[in-house]
Motif scaffolding. Structure first.
Motif, PDB file in Angstrom:
ATOM      1  N   VAL A   1      65.151 -66.451 -28.934  1.00 54.57           N
ATOM      2  CA  VAL A   1      66.535 -66.014 -29.540  1.00 54.57           C
ATOM      3  C   VAL A   1      66.002 -65.566 -30.907  1.00 54.57           C
ATOM      4  CG1 VAL A   1      68.657 -67.059 -30.503  1.00 54.57           C
ATOM      5  CG2 VAL A   1      67.532 -67.758 -28.160  1.00 54.57           C
ATOM      6  N   LEU A   2      66.412 -64.523 -31.204  1.00 54.94           N
ATOM      7  CA  LEU A   2      66.222 -63.787 -32.607  1.00 54.94           C
ATOM      8  C   LEU A   2      67.642 -63.319 -33.392  1.00 54.94           C
ATOM      9  CD1 LEU A   2      63.280 -61.501 -31.626  1.00 54.94           C
ATOM     10  CD2 LEU A   2      63.165 -63.601 -32.626  1.00 54.94           C
ATOM     11  N   GLY A   3      68.485 -62.883 -32.568  1.00 52.58           N
ATOM     12  CA  GLY A   3      69.833 -62.398 -33.234  1.00 52.58           C
ATOM     13  C   GLY A   3      70.867 -63.458 -32.939  1.00 52.58           C
ATOM     14  N   LEU A   4      71.902 -63.271 -33.549  1.00 58.84           N
ATOM     15  CA  LEU A   4      72.881 -64.467 -33.529  1.00 58.84           C
ATOM     16  C   LEU A   4      74.171 -63.763 -33.519  1.00 58.84           C
ATOM     17  CD1 LEU A   4      72.000 -67.453 -35.635  1.00 58.84           C
ATOM     18  CD2 LEU A   4      71.541 -67.059 -33.410  1.00 58.84           C
ATOM     19  N   PRO A   5      75.367 -64.054 -32.685  1.00 57.06           N
ATOM     20  CA  PRO A   5      74.870 -65.077 -31.701  1.00 57.06           C
ATOM     21  C   PRO A   5      74.301 -64.717 -30.551  1.00 57.06           C
ATOM     22  CG  PRO A   5      77.355 -64.343 -31.456  1.00 57.06           C
ATOM     23  CD  PRO A   5      76.699 -63.601 -32.708  1.00 57.06           C
ATOM     24  N   THR A   6      73.647 -65.464 -29.817  1.00 55.05           N
ATOM     25  CA  THR A   6      72.980 -65.166 -28.679  1.00 55.05           C
ATOM     26  C   THR A   6      73.528 -66.390 -27.409  1.00 55.05           C
ATOM     27  OG1 THR A   6      70.978 -64.416 -29.369  1.00 55.05           O
ATOM     28  CG2 THR A   6      70.785 -65.189 -27.179  1.00 55.05           C
ATOM     29  N   LEU A   7      73.940 -66.056 -26.372  1.00 53.80           N
ATOM     30  CA  LEU A   7      74.519 -66.743 -25.557  1.00 53.80           C
ATOM     31  C   LEU A   7      73.622 -66.579 -24.370  1.00 53.80           C
ATOM     32  CD1 LEU A   7      78.051 -65.705 -25.635  1.00 53.80           C
ATOM     33  CD2 LEU A   7      77.145 -67.415 -26.641  1.00 53.80           C
ATOM     34  N   LEU A   8      73.096 -67.832 -23.794  1.00 57.21           N
ATOM     35  CA  LEU A   8      71.994 -67.646 -22.690  1.00 57.21           C
ATOM     36  C   LEU A   8      72.595 -68.689 -21.500  1.00 57.21           C
ATOM     37  CD1 LEU A   8      68.566 -68.339 -24.238  1.00 57.21           C
ATOM     38  CD2 LEU A   8      69.667 -66.166 -23.772  1.00 57.21           C
TER      39      LEU A   8
ATOM     40  N   TYR B   1      72.315 -70.705 -18.341  1.00 57.15           N
ATOM     41  CA  TYR B   1      71.531 -71.449 -17.585  1.00 57.15           C
ATOM     42  C   TYR B   1      71.954 -72.016 -16.263  1.00 57.15           C
ATOM     43  CZ  TYR B   1      68.485 -71.609 -21.763  1.00 57.15           C
ATOM     44  OH  TYR B   1      67.906 -71.309 -23.012  1.00 57.15           O
ATOM     45  N   LYS B   2      71.163 -71.644 -15.299  1.00 57.46           N
ATOM     46  CA  LYS B   2      71.551 -72.185 -13.932  1.00 57.46           C
ATOM     47  C   LYS B   2      70.568 -72.966 -13.032  1.00 57.46           C
ATOM     48  CE  LYS B   2      74.702 -70.716 -10.134  1.00 57.46           C
ATOM     49  NZ  LYS B   2      75.112 -69.451  -9.327  1.00 57.46           N
ATOM     50  N   ASP B   3      70.600 -74.007 -12.452  1.00 57.93           N
ATOM     51  CA  ASP B   3      69.213 -74.881 -12.050  1.00 57.93           C
ATOM     52  C   ASP B   3      68.056 -74.831 -12.857  1.00 57.93           C
ATOM     53  OD1 ASP B   3      71.034 -75.393  -9.730  1.00 57.93           O
ATOM     54  OD2 ASP B   3      70.396 -73.270  -8.910  1.00 57.93           O
ATOM     55  N   GLY B   4      68.351 -74.788 -14.325  1.00 59.13           N
ATOM     56  CA  GLY B   4      67.139 -74.877 -15.064  1.00 59.13           C
ATOM     57  C   GLY B   4      66.684 -73.496 -15.495  1.00 59.13           C
ATOM     58  N   GLU B   5      67.349 -72.521 -15.128  1.00 61.33           N
ATOM     59  CA  GLU B   5      66.693 -71.099 -15.421  1.00 61.33           C
ATOM     60  C   GLU B   5      67.681 -70.456 -16.073  1.00 61.33           C
ATOM     61  OE1 GLU B   5      63.419 -70.039 -14.708  1.00 61.33           O
ATOM     62  OE2 GLU B   5      63.082 -72.122 -13.824  1.00 61.33           O
ATOM     63  N   VAL B   6      67.239 -69.348 -17.007  1.00 67.66           N
ATOM     64  CA  VAL B   6      67.975 -68.367 -17.583  1.00 67.66           C
ATOM     65  C   VAL B   6      68.536 -67.362 -16.651  1.00 67.66           C
ATOM     66  CG1 VAL B   6      68.396 -66.783 -19.592  1.00 67.66           C
ATOM     67  CG2 VAL B   6      67.060 -68.948 -20.021  1.00 67.66           C
ATOM     68  N   VAL B   7      69.641 -67.173 -16.345  1.00 68.24           N
ATOM     69  CA  VAL B   7      70.201 -66.193 -15.499  1.00 68.24           C
ATOM     70  C   VAL B   7      70.879 -65.048 -15.859  1.00 68.24           C
ATOM     71  CG1 VAL B   7      70.166 -67.599 -13.511  1.00 68.24           C
ATOM     72  CG2 VAL B   7      72.033 -67.525 -14.816  1.00 68.24           C
ATOM     73  N   GLU B   8      71.472 -65.010 -17.393  1.00 69.77           N
ATOM     74  CA  GLU B   8      72.021 -63.930 -18.055  1.00 69.77           C
ATOM     75  C   GLU B   8      71.878 -64.143 -19.640  1.00 69.77           C
ATOM     76  OE1 GLU B   8      73.560 -61.470 -16.888  1.00 69.77           O
ATOM     77  OE2 GLU B   8      74.074 -62.003 -14.883  1.00 69.77           O
ATOM     78  N   GLN B   9      71.836 -63.270 -20.221  1.00 69.94           N
ATOM     79  CA  GLN B   9      71.585 -63.295 -21.813  1.00 69.94           C
ATOM     80  C   GLN B   9      72.628 -62.231 -22.393  1.00 69.94           C
ATOM     81  OE1 GLN B   9      67.622 -62.921 -23.454  1.00 69.94           O
ATOM     82  NE2 GLN B   9      68.243 -61.770 -25.385  1.00 69.94           N
ATOM     83  N   ILE B  10      73.457 -62.662 -23.556  1.00 74.24           N
ATOM     84  CA  ILE B  10      74.406 -61.984 -23.915  1.00 74.24           C
ATOM     85  C   ILE B  10      73.887 -62.039 -25.513  1.00 74.24           C
ATOM     86  CG2 ILE B  10      76.969 -61.601 -24.635  1.00 74.24           C
ATOM     87  CD1 ILE B  10      77.445 -63.251 -21.670  1.00 74.24           C
ATOM     88  N   VAL B  11      74.053 -60.718 -26.141  1.00 75.42           N
ATOM     89  CA  VAL B  11      73.654 -60.853 -27.506  1.00 75.42           C
ATOM     90  C   VAL B  11      74.573 -60.228 -28.393  1.00 75.42           C
ATOM     91  CG1 VAL B  11      71.914 -60.252 -29.448  1.00 75.42           C
ATOM     92  CG2 VAL B  11      71.106 -60.798 -27.241  1.00 75.42           C
ATOM     93  N   GLY B  12      75.329 -60.950 -29.326  1.00 80.37           N
ATOM     94  CA  GLY B  12      76.440 -60.333 -30.124  1.00 80.37           C
ATOM     95  C   GLY B  12      77.667 -60.875 -29.704  1.00 80.37           C
ATOM     96  N   ALA B  13      78.742 -60.823 -30.317  1.00 78.84           N
ATOM     97  CA  ALA B  13      80.116 -61.287 -30.127  1.00 78.84           C
ATOM     98  C   ALA B  13      80.752 -60.281 -29.226  1.00 78.84           C
ATOM     99  CB  ALA B  13      80.946 -61.294 -31.097  1.00 78.84           C
ATOM    100  N   LYS B  14      81.319 -60.962 -27.985  1.00 80.22           N
ATOM    101  CA  LYS B  14      81.781 -60.038 -27.038  1.00 80.22           C
ATOM    102  C   LYS B  14      83.273 -60.499 -26.768  1.00 80.22           C
ATOM    103  CE  LYS B  14      78.160 -57.899 -25.618  1.00 80.22           C
ATOM    104  NZ  LYS B  14      77.420 -57.365 -26.817  1.00 80.22           N
TER     105      LYS B  14
END
Length: 107
Positions: free
Chosen positions: A72-79, A81-94
């Motif tokens: 995670v380098l930029g904020l906000p970052t939304l990750l 997690y499903k079953d312990g794994e990252v399945v999506e990454q969203i960077v920035g306010a949406k």
């Protein structure tokens, strides 16, 4: 009505990776304007999708290990997690509609 939960480096594995429901982790900081903009949207999603998804907030400055581990380098970052794994990454306010479009397939 469920509000977002707070997670730390110490509680991350238990509350996020060990969760039986998908968890959207919001990496945020006090000094981040877009983080403050997205917070009410995440509260709405937590309330409206109670039981289907958990919204978790992690203070980026107070918990350096987890953001570093997941790049995670930029904020906000939304990750998502499903079953312990990252399945999506969203960077920035949406907007809410854009967030739900990404989240819905995983709920």
């Amino acid at each position: 009505m469920t509000a977002p939960i707070e997670v730390t480096d110490a509680t991350f594995d238990e509350k996020v990776l060990g969760s039986s429901t998908p968890v959207l982790v919001d990496f945020w900081a006090d000094w981040c304007g877009p983080c403050r903009m997205i917070a009410p949207v995440l509260e709405q999603i937590a309330s409206e999708h109670d039981g289907r998804i958990t919204i978790a907030k992690m203070d980026y400055d107070g918990n350096p290990l987890t953001p570093q581990k997941y790049g995670v380098l930029g904020l906000p970052t939304l990750l998502l997690y499903k079953d312990g794994e990252v399945v999506e990454q969203i960077v920035g306010a949406k907007p809410k509609r854009a967030l739900l479009k990404v989240l819905e397939p995983h709920l």
